[in-house]
Design a protein around this motif. Sequence first.
Motif, PDB file in Angstrom:
ATOM      1  N   LEU A   1      57.728  35.994  37.783  1.00  0.00           N
ATOM      2  CA  LEU A   1      57.140  36.974  38.698  1.00  0.00           C
ATOM      3  C   LEU A   1      56.889  36.351  40.076  1.00  0.00           C
ATOM      4  N   PHE A   2      56.383  35.127  40.096  1.00  0.00           N
ATOM      5  CA  PHE A   2      56.152  34.417  41.356  1.00  0.00           C
ATOM      6  C   PHE A   2      57.445  34.327  42.169  1.00  0.00           C
ATOM      7  N   GLN A   3      58.536  33.972  41.495  1.00  0.00           N
ATOM      8  CA  GLN A   3      59.821  33.859  42.183  1.00  0.00           C
ATOM      9  C   GLN A   3      60.336  35.222  42.628  1.00  0.00           C
ATOM     10  N   LEU A   4      60.166  36.251  41.798  1.00  0.00           N
ATOM     11  CA  LEU A   4      60.618  37.597  42.165  1.00  0.00           C
ATOM     12  C   LEU A   4      59.854  38.148  43.369  1.00  0.00           C
ATOM     13  N   LEU A   5      58.606  37.734  43.516  1.00  0.00           N
ATOM     14  CA  LEU A   5      57.790  38.189  44.646  1.00  0.00           C
ATOM     15  C   LEU A   5      57.987  37.330  45.893  1.00  0.00           C
ATOM     16  N   GLY A   6      58.972  36.439  45.832  1.00  0.00           N
ATOM     17  CA  GLY A   6      59.307  35.648  47.011  1.00  0.00           C
ATOM     18  C   GLY A   6      58.675  34.281  47.068  1.00  0.00           C
ATOM     19  N   GLY A   7      58.067  33.833  45.999  1.00  0.00           N
ATOM     20  CA  GLY A   7      57.473  32.502  45.970  1.00  0.00           C
ATOM     21  C   GLY A   7      58.536  31.422  46.078  1.00  0.00           C
ATOM     22  N   ASP A   8      58.235  30.368  46.796  1.00  0.00           N
ATOM     23  CA  ASP A   8      59.197  29.288  47.020  1.00  0.00           C
ATOM     24  C   ASP A   8      58.971  28.164  46.016  1.00  0.00           C
ATOM     25  N   THR A   9      59.951  27.935  45.183  1.00  0.00           N
ATOM     26  CA  THR A   9      59.886  26.832  44.216  1.00  0.00           C
ATOM     27  C   THR A   9      60.924  25.758  44.527  1.00  0.00           C
ATOM     28  N   SER A  10      61.516  25.834  45.720  1.00  0.00           N
ATOM     29  CA  SER A  10      62.603  24.911  46.052  1.00  0.00           C
ATOM     30  C   SER A  10      62.145  23.462  46.155  1.00  0.00           C
ATOM     31  N   GLN A  11      60.868  23.218  46.458  1.00  0.00           N
ATOM     32  CA  GLN A  11      60.394  21.853  46.604  1.00  0.00           C
ATOM     33  C   GLN A  11      59.936  21.239  45.283  1.00  0.00           C
ATOM     34  N   ILE A  12      59.956  22.003  44.209  1.00  0.00           N
ATOM     35  CA  ILE A  12      59.543  21.480  42.909  1.00  0.00           C
ATOM     36  C   ILE A  12      60.739  20.795  42.272  1.00  0.00           C
ATOM     37  N   ARG A  13      60.603  19.495  42.052  1.00  0.00           N
ATOM     38  CA  ARG A  13      61.673  18.702  41.466  1.00  0.00           C
ATOM     39  C   ARG A  13      61.098  17.765  40.423  1.00  0.00           C
TER      40      ARG A  13
END
Length: 141
Positions: A64-76
């Motif tokens: 849901l966080f990602q669908l609402l536009g949350g940025d997870t690109s920095q999580i590695r």
Amino acid sequence: MIEFTPWSALAGGSLIGIATAILLLSQQRIAGVSGIAAGLLEPTERKQGWRWMFVAGLVLGTVLFQLLGGDTSQIRIDADSTVLVIGGVLVGFGTRLGGGCTSGHGVCGISRGSARSIVATIIFMVTAAIVVYLSRHVAGA
């Protein structure tokens, strides 16, 4: 280092608090994730529906966080699969040995004023700091 984000931290912490309060009020259970997950592996446990819903909420919350536009690109996660498995086993062993995890002790136990949870959380955090220091600065991992 990632910038300080007080509003998202406040929102996230509030959601965690609300979720733990709902679980406590509706199921009379502490929101200790390791205990909830371990209960799914126990075939003798009769009421597992709430456990499945809780774990599904953890997974679906990320979606849901990602669908609402949350940025997870920095999580590695820059670790070998073997290291992750060993780490997972050690954390699982530690949660059983410590009678709970950071969510059960750190969030729920401390908020209830449990001395046992306060000590357990201090031990968790000090141990984590030592492991990070040793693995990053001594071993160079």
